[in-house]
Scaffold this active site. Structure first.
Site, PDB file in Angstrom:
ATOM      1  N   THR A  54       0.261  19.357  16.313  1.00 60.94           N
ATOM      2  CA  THR A  54       0.716  17.977  16.505  1.00 60.94           C
ATOM      3  C   THR A  54      -0.485  17.183  16.992  1.00 60.94           C
ATOM      4  OG1 THR A  54       2.898  18.758  17.148  1.00 60.94           O
ATOM      5  CG2 THR A  54       2.345  16.478  17.694  1.00 60.94           C
ATOM      6  N   LYS A  71       6.797  13.225  12.675  1.00 63.33           N
ATOM      7  CA  LYS A  71       6.957  14.014  13.901  1.00 63.33           C
ATOM      8  C   LYS A  71       7.012  13.104  15.141  1.00 63.33           C
ATOM      9  CE  LYS A  71       6.195  17.508  16.890  1.00 63.33           C
ATOM     10  NZ  LYS A  71       7.023  18.657  17.122  1.00 63.33           N
ATOM     11  N   LYS A  74       2.971  14.486  25.715  1.00 63.36           N
ATOM     12  CA  LYS A  74       1.915  14.452  24.693  1.00 63.36           C
ATOM     13  C   LYS A  74       2.396  13.681  23.457  1.00 63.36           C
ATOM     14  CE  LYS A  74      -0.408  17.288  21.269  1.00 63.36           C
ATOM     15  NZ  LYS A  74      -0.653  18.583  20.651  1.00 63.36           N
TER      16      LYS A  74
HETATM   17  P1  NAD Z   1      -1.446  26.900  22.805  1.00 65.89           P
HETATM   18  O1  NAD Z   1      -2.285  26.208  23.832  1.00 65.89           O
HETATM   19  O2  NAD Z   1      -0.643  28.084  23.193  1.00 65.89           O
HETATM   20  O3  NAD Z   1      -2.402  27.347  21.570  1.00 65.89           O
HETATM   21  C1  NAD Z   1      -3.511  26.621  21.121  1.00 65.89           C
HETATM   22  C2  NAD Z   1      -4.603  27.645  20.825  1.00 65.89           C
HETATM   23  O4  NAD Z   1      -5.715  26.964  20.260  1.00 65.89           O
HETATM   24  C3  NAD Z   1      -5.109  28.376  22.072  1.00 65.89           C
HETATM   25  O5  NAD Z   1      -4.926  29.776  21.931  1.00 65.89           O
HETATM   26  C4  NAD Z   1      -6.589  28.006  22.136  1.00 65.89           C
HETATM   27  O6  NAD Z   1      -7.425  29.058  22.609  1.00 65.89           O
HETATM   28  C5  NAD Z   1      -6.872  27.682  20.683  1.00 65.89           C
HETATM   29  N1  NAD Z   1      -8.070  26.864  20.514  1.00 65.89           N
HETATM   30  C6  NAD Z   1      -8.509  25.833  21.275  1.00 65.89           C
HETATM   31  N2  NAD Z   1      -9.686  25.386  20.784  1.00 65.89           N
HETATM   32  C7  NAD Z   1      -9.985  26.159  19.703  1.00 65.89           C
HETATM   33  C8  NAD Z   1     -11.048  26.174  18.767  1.00 65.89           C
HETATM   34  N3  NAD Z   1     -12.075  25.314  18.854  1.00 65.89           N
HETATM   35  N4  NAD Z   1     -11.034  27.105  17.774  1.00 65.89           N
HETATM   36  C9  NAD Z   1     -10.005  27.978  17.677  1.00 65.89           C
HETATM   37  N5  NAD Z   1      -8.958  28.002  18.522  1.00 65.89           N
HETATM   38  C10 NAD Z   1      -8.959  27.098  19.523  1.00 65.89           C
HETATM   39  O7  NAD Z   1      -0.538  25.758  22.155  1.00 65.89           O
HETATM   40  P2  NAD Z   1       0.770  25.959  21.232  1.00 65.89           P
HETATM   41  O8  NAD Z   1       1.974  25.901  22.083  1.00 65.89           O
HETATM   42  O9  NAD Z   1       0.535  27.116  20.326  1.00 65.89           O
HETATM   43  O10 NAD Z   1       0.733  24.598  20.396  1.00 65.89           O
HETATM   44  C11 NAD Z   1      -0.138  24.406  19.286  1.00 65.89           C
HETATM   45  C12 NAD Z   1       0.195  23.089  18.633  1.00 65.89           C
HETATM   46  O11 NAD Z   1       1.571  23.108  18.213  1.00 65.89           O
HETATM   47  C13 NAD Z   1       0.033  21.861  19.529  1.00 65.89           C
HETATM   48  O12 NAD Z   1      -0.519  20.823  18.792  1.00 65.89           O
HETATM   49  C14 NAD Z   1       1.457  21.574  19.981  1.00 65.89           C
HETATM   50  O13 NAD Z   1       1.652  20.210  20.301  1.00 65.89           O
HETATM   51  C15 NAD Z   1       2.241  21.967  18.749  1.00 65.89           C
HETATM   52  N6  NAD Z   1       3.641  22.331  19.006  1.00 65.89           N
HETATM   53  C16 NAD Z   1       3.960  23.184  20.009  1.00 65.89           C
HETATM   54  C17 NAD Z   1       5.298  23.502  20.224  1.00 65.89           C
HETATM   55  C18 NAD Z   1       5.689  24.448  21.335  1.00 65.89           C
HETATM   56  O14 NAD Z   1       6.884  24.533  21.636  1.00 65.89           O
HETATM   57  N7  NAD Z   1       4.760  25.167  21.959  1.00 65.89           N
HETATM   58  C19 NAD Z   1       6.299  22.954  19.415  1.00 65.89           C
HETATM   59  C20 NAD Z   1       5.941  22.117  18.364  1.00 65.89           C
HETATM   60  C21 NAD Z   1       4.603  21.809  18.165  1.00 65.89           C
END
Ligand code: NAD
Length: 290
Positions: free
Chosen positions: A87, A162, A237
């Protein structure tokens, strides 16, 4: 398919695992997350993307997405698809898609709803932006990771869908919580309030499917001490992304702006950080008008 998967956090790891289970070959990269079963870890994002037919990104924000895209696009094969499921802001989604196009790649922005539970069960909903050709190429992957994918139009439209949806969700959750708190003070029992509103014109997903009052309606995070679910931090966010987009587009969104302010106060100055976004109800419960 040979797939690269960059960002293997709470959402990315189970999504990648589902692709492996369906028989795809997945090479991953994440600087800090553990390796999901069946995924081969690469040493860099570029190495994970090299020679892949589709590269999926699942990253925290638009700035990181832009940095990762700059690194991987030169390594990707012509005609490959960059599928971003994070997102992020609409501007970053469109900028990355334009860069991908200029480098001879296809791009799809496809943020999800359904949370970690949906990612694990393979029941996410994808809201996708990009060309018909790009959407058709990644459609089989949506079928594995999710239960529904809507093609919303050109690049950026997935993110637009979204944040519009989540702006409505933030506003209706606040309205539902403040109405419960008012009902309490008026001596109206919560189960009666639910019975009336859930079948009257005040109904919404927040009331009917995710009721913020414990013990009322179907099971929800309210019944589990407001453990997320969908964290208030993530709602904040998304509301901020909606207001950023509204500013760029010169759209008047007073309710979305107020919801963003309230969640910012809740998360950054009160005790909302780490709680479900429906924990706005105990917040309102404790307050008077002053
Ligand atoms: P998270 O923080 O668990 O995972 C993000 C990952 O990205 C981390 O493991 C981090 O190490 C990695 N990362 C950061 N910089 C990086 C780079 N330069 N190269 C490679 N990897 C890198 O977050 P999440 O909960 O998995 O969410 C991910 C996305 O999905 C976000 O944009 C969030 O808004 C969206 N989202 C999350 C949910 C939820 O319920 N968690 C629901 C819908 C959407």
């Amino acid at each position: 398919m040979k797939i690269g998967f960059i960002g293997l956090g709470n959402m990315g790891a189970p999504m990648a695992a589902n692709l492996v289970q369906a028989g795809h070959e997945v090479t991953g990269f994440d600087p800090s997350a553990p390796c999901p079963e069946g995924v081969t870890m690469a040493e860099s994002a570029a190495a994970a993307a090299r020679g892949r037919e589709v590269v999926i990104t699942m990253l925290p924000n638009g700035q990181i997405l832009r940095a990762v895209a700059a690194e991987i696009l030169p390594a990707m094969a012509g005609g490959a698809v960059l599928l971003d499921c994070s997102t992020v802001d609409v501007d970053s989604a469109r900028a990355v898609a334009a860069e991908a196009g200029a480098a001879g790649m296809l791009a799809v922005d496809a943020p999800v709803s359904g949370g970690v539970g949906g990612a694990t069960a393979g029941t996410l909903t994808f809201m996708a932006g990009g060309s018909d050709e790009a959407f058709a190429k990644v459609r089989p992957l949506f079928d594995i990771m999710g239960q529904k994918a809507v093609h919303c139009g050109p690049s950026g439209n997935g993110q637009a869908a979204k944040i519009c949806n989540n702006m409505i969700l933030g506003v209706t959750m606040i309205a539902t919580c403040e109405a419960f708190a008012l009902a309490d003070k008026l001596g109206l029992a919560r189960d009666k309030m639910f019975d009336v509103v859930s079948t009257s014109s005040g109904y919404s997903w927040s009331m009917n499917s995710y009721c913020p009052a414990p013990g009322i309606g179907p099971a929800s995070p309210a019944d589990n001490g407001y453990k997320p679910g969908f964290a208030a931090n993530l709602m904040l966010k998304d509301l901020r992304l909606s207001q950023q987009a509204a500013e760029t587009a010169d759209a008047d969104t007073p309710m979305g702006a107020r919801a963003a302010e309230l969640y910012a106060t809740f998360v950054e100055q009160e005790d909302g950080s780490g709680l479900d976004f429906s924990a706005m109800l105990p917040r309102f419960e404790k307050r008077g008008r002053g």
